[in-house]
Write a protein that holds these residues in place. Sequence first.
Motif, PDB file in Angstrom:
ATOM      1  N   ASP A 212      32.998  55.988  40.410  1.00 24.79           N
ATOM      2  CA  ASP A 212      32.420  55.697  41.724  1.00 24.79           C
ATOM      3  C   ASP A 212      32.867  54.346  42.276  1.00 24.79           C
ATOM      4  O   ASP A 212      32.557  54.011  43.419  1.00 24.79           O
ATOM      5  N   ARG A 213      33.612  53.563  41.499  1.00 20.43           N
ATOM      6  CA  ARG A 213      34.061  52.241  41.959  1.00 20.43           C
ATOM      7  C   ARG A 213      35.576  52.185  42.128  1.00 20.43           C
ATOM      8  O   ARG A 213      36.153  51.107  42.282  1.00 20.43           O
ATOM      9  N   ALA A 214      36.231  53.347  42.134  1.00 17.80           N
ATOM     10  CA  ALA A 214      37.692  53.405  42.261  1.00 17.80           C
ATOM     11  C   ALA A 214      38.111  53.353  43.727  1.00 17.80           C
ATOM     12  O   ALA A 214      37.424  53.872  44.612  1.00 17.80           O
ATOM     13  N   SER A 215      39.265  52.720  43.936  1.00 18.89           N
ATOM     14  CA  SER A 215      39.891  52.726  45.254  1.00 18.89           C
ATOM     15  C   SER A 215      41.398  52.642  45.067  1.00 18.89           C
ATOM     16  O   SER A 215      41.879  52.330  43.972  1.00 18.89           O
ATOM     17  N   ILE A 216      42.115  52.954  46.145  1.00 16.68           N
ATOM     18  CA  ILE A 216      43.576  52.839  46.108  1.00 16.68           C
ATOM     19  C   ILE A 216      44.037  52.039  47.313  1.00 16.68           C
ATOM     20  O   ILE A 216      43.347  51.962  48.339  1.00 16.68           O
ATOM     21  N   GLU A 217      45.210  51.449  47.167  1.00 15.68           N
ATOM     22  CA  GLU A 217      45.884  50.779  48.274  1.00 15.68           C
ATOM     23  C   GLU A 217      47.250  51.427  48.414  1.00 15.68           C
ATOM     24  O   GLU A 217      48.055  51.385  47.488  1.00 15.68           O
ATOM     25  N   LEU A 218      47.470  52.044  49.558  1.00 16.88           N
ATOM     26  CA  LEU A 218      48.773  52.593  49.883  1.00 16.88           C
ATOM     27  C   LEU A 218      49.584  51.496  50.563  1.00 16.88           C
ATOM     28  O   LEU A 218      49.009  50.532  51.067  1.00 16.88           O
ATOM     29  N   PRO A 219      50.901  51.617  50.589  1.00 15.72           N
ATOM     30  CA  PRO A 219      51.738  50.540  51.135  1.00 15.72           C
ATOM     31  C   PRO A 219      51.280  50.048  52.503  1.00 15.72           C
ATOM     32  O   PRO A 219      51.142  50.838  53.446  1.00 15.72           O
TER      33      PRO A 219
ATOM     34  N   VAL B 127      37.463  49.200  37.616  1.00 15.28           N
ATOM     35  CA  VAL B 127      36.616  48.172  37.007  1.00 15.28           C
ATOM     36  C   VAL B 127      36.776  48.306  35.501  1.00 15.28           C
ATOM     37  O   VAL B 127      36.703  49.416  34.963  1.00 15.28           O
ATOM     38  N   GLY B 128      37.013  47.194  34.821  1.00 11.63           N
ATOM     39  CA  GLY B 128      37.176  47.218  33.372  1.00 11.63           C
ATOM     40  C   GLY B 128      35.955  47.798  32.691  1.00 11.63           C
ATOM     41  O   GLY B 128      34.832  47.364  32.951  1.00 11.63           O
ATOM     42  N   ARG B 129      36.151  48.760  31.819  1.00 11.91           N
ATOM     43  CA  ARG B 129      35.020  49.450  31.185  1.00 11.91           C
ATOM     44  C   ARG B 129      34.242  48.545  30.257  1.00 11.91           C
ATOM     45  O   ARG B 129      33.050  48.732  30.051  1.00 11.91           O
ATOM     46  N   ARG B 130      34.878  47.547  29.663  1.00 13.10           N
ATOM     47  CA  ARG B 130      34.170  46.610  28.783  1.00 13.10           C
ATOM     48  C   ARG B 130      33.818  45.315  29.504  1.00 13.10           C
ATOM     49  O   ARG B 130      32.737  44.788  29.330  1.00 13.10           O
ATOM     50  N   SER B 131      34.741  44.819  30.325  1.00 15.69           N
ATOM     51  CA  SER B 131      34.545  43.514  30.966  1.00 15.69           C
ATOM     52  C   SER B 131      33.727  43.592  32.244  1.00 15.69           C
ATOM     53  O   SER B 131      33.088  42.618  32.631  1.00 15.69           O
ATOM     54  N   GLY B 132      33.798  44.747  32.941  1.00 15.69           N
ATOM     55  CA  GLY B 132      33.154  44.854  34.243  1.00 15.69           C
ATOM     56  C   GLY B 132      33.928  44.128  35.340  1.00 15.69           C
ATOM     57  O   GLY B 132      33.471  44.053  36.477  1.00 15.69           O
ATOM     58  N   GLN B 133      35.112  43.608  35.016  1.00 21.03           N
ATOM     59  CA  GLN B 133      35.929  42.860  35.970  1.00 21.03           C
ATOM     60  C   GLN B 133      36.848  43.799  36.749  1.00 21.03           C
ATOM     61  O   GLN B 133      37.287  44.824  36.225  1.00 21.03           O
ATOM     62  N   PRO B 134      37.170  43.422  38.003  1.00 23.20           N
ATOM     63  CA  PRO B 134      38.107  44.245  38.784  1.00 23.20           C
ATOM     64  C   PRO B 134      39.485  44.279  38.120  1.00 23.20           C
ATOM     65  O   PRO B 134      39.937  43.277  37.569  1.00 23.20           O
ATOM     66  N   ARG B 135      40.120  45.430  38.186  1.00 28.38           N
ATOM     67  CA  ARG B 135      41.464  45.623  37.644  1.00 28.38           C
ATOM     68  C   ARG B 135      42.303  46.320  38.699  1.00 28.38           C
ATOM     69  O   ARG B 135      41.795  47.167  39.441  1.00 28.38           O
ATOM     70  N   GLU B 136      43.576  45.979  38.779  1.00 25.63           N
ATOM     71  CA  GLU B 136      44.485  46.680  39.683  1.00 25.63           C
ATOM     72  C   GLU B 136      45.757  47.016  38.930  1.00 25.63           C
ATOM     73  O   GLU B 136      46.271  46.212  38.167  1.00 25.63           O
ATOM     74  N   THR B 137      46.228  48.230  39.163  1.00 34.55           N
ATOM     75  CA  THR B 137      47.401  48.725  38.457  1.00 34.55           C
ATOM     76  C   THR B 137      48.272  49.521  39.411  1.00 34.55           C
ATOM     77  O   THR B 137      47.797  50.486  40.021  1.00 34.55           O
ATOM     78  N   PRO B 138      49.541  49.148  39.556  1.00 30.75           N
ATOM     79  CA  PRO B 138      50.439  50.003  40.332  1.00 30.75           C
ATOM     80  C   PRO B 138      50.744  51.276  39.531  1.00 30.75           C
ATOM     81  O   PRO B 138      51.031  51.197  38.333  1.00 30.75           O
TER      82      PRO B 138
ATOM     83  N   ASP C 179      45.011  51.995  29.771  1.00 30.81           N
ATOM     84  CA  ASP C 179      43.694  51.395  29.991  1.00 30.81           C
ATOM     85  C   ASP C 179      43.104  51.792  31.340  1.00 30.81           C
ATOM     86  O   ASP C 179      41.898  52.007  31.451  1.00 30.81           O
ATOM     87  N   TRP C 180      43.957  51.881  32.373  1.00 33.85           N
ATOM     88  CA  TRP C 180      43.413  52.221  33.687  1.00 33.85           C
ATOM     89  C   TRP C 180      42.706  53.572  33.658  1.00 33.85           C
ATOM     90  O   TRP C 180      41.733  53.771  34.391  1.00 33.85           O
ATOM     91  N   HIS C 181      43.169  54.494  32.821  1.00 36.97           N
ATOM     92  CA  HIS C 181      42.544  55.817  32.737  1.00 36.97           C
ATOM     93  C   HIS C 181      41.117  55.695  32.210  1.00 36.97           C
ATOM     94  O   HIS C 181      40.181  56.280  32.776  1.00 36.97           O
ATOM     95  N   ALA C 182      40.934  54.943  31.133  1.00 41.95           N
ATOM     96  CA  ALA C 182      39.590  54.755  30.567  1.00 41.95           C
ATOM     97  C   ALA C 182      38.684  54.049  31.576  1.00 41.95           C
ATOM     98  O   ALA C 182      37.506  54.408  31.723  1.00 41.95           O
ATOM     99  N   ASN C 183      39.221  53.059  32.275  1.00 41.93           N
ATOM    100  CA  ASN C 183      38.430  52.343  33.283  1.00 41.93           C
ATOM    101  C   ASN C 183      38.026  53.283  34.418  1.00 41.93           C
ATOM    102  O   ASN C 183      36.869  53.273  34.865  1.00 41.93           O
TER     103      ASN C 183
END
Length: 157
Positions: free
Chosen positions: A100-107, A55-66, A90-94
């Motif tokens: 508590d809002r992190a998740s991953i998608e494996l192939p 989740v974006g630390r400033r925007s609060g919007q969902p973010r996804e990063t490979p 940026d993903w690190h700061a987010n």
Amino acid sequence: MDINSQDQQAGKRKPGTPGAFSRWMQRTMNGRISRKIRRGRGEFMGMDVLILNTVGRRSGQPRETPVAWFADGADAWLIVGSGGGSQHPDWHANLMAYPDRASIELPGRDAMPVTPHRLDGADRERAWQRIAAAQPRIAKYQSKSDREYPVIRLTPR
């Protein structure tokens, strides 16, 4: 107002930050890689790749990063905050702002909630040695950087 704020308002960017074309290219490539991962193909440039949802630390919007990942036992994954430049990606700061809002998608799999833990000291060193042995190019990038790349262990919640 400081000088950096004035420069940013005038359309100038801070040294070491990507320009508009670089940001567009990154978004485009990330989108392509994410689609491949969701279709079950999780490799890029010889590295295993997953989608990190934050989740974006400033925007609060969902973010996804490979991001490239490295196995850490049967049920954990290591990721490295190597993104080029003088600061962590940026993903690190987010991820650190909303762990508590992190998740991953494996192939080819649905999103799985994870708990991130930044490794330090001997734990980081042991993990770094395994990562550098598996992908020497990451160690090469690290050797050219002024900052220590963060190593994050992700475990299922």
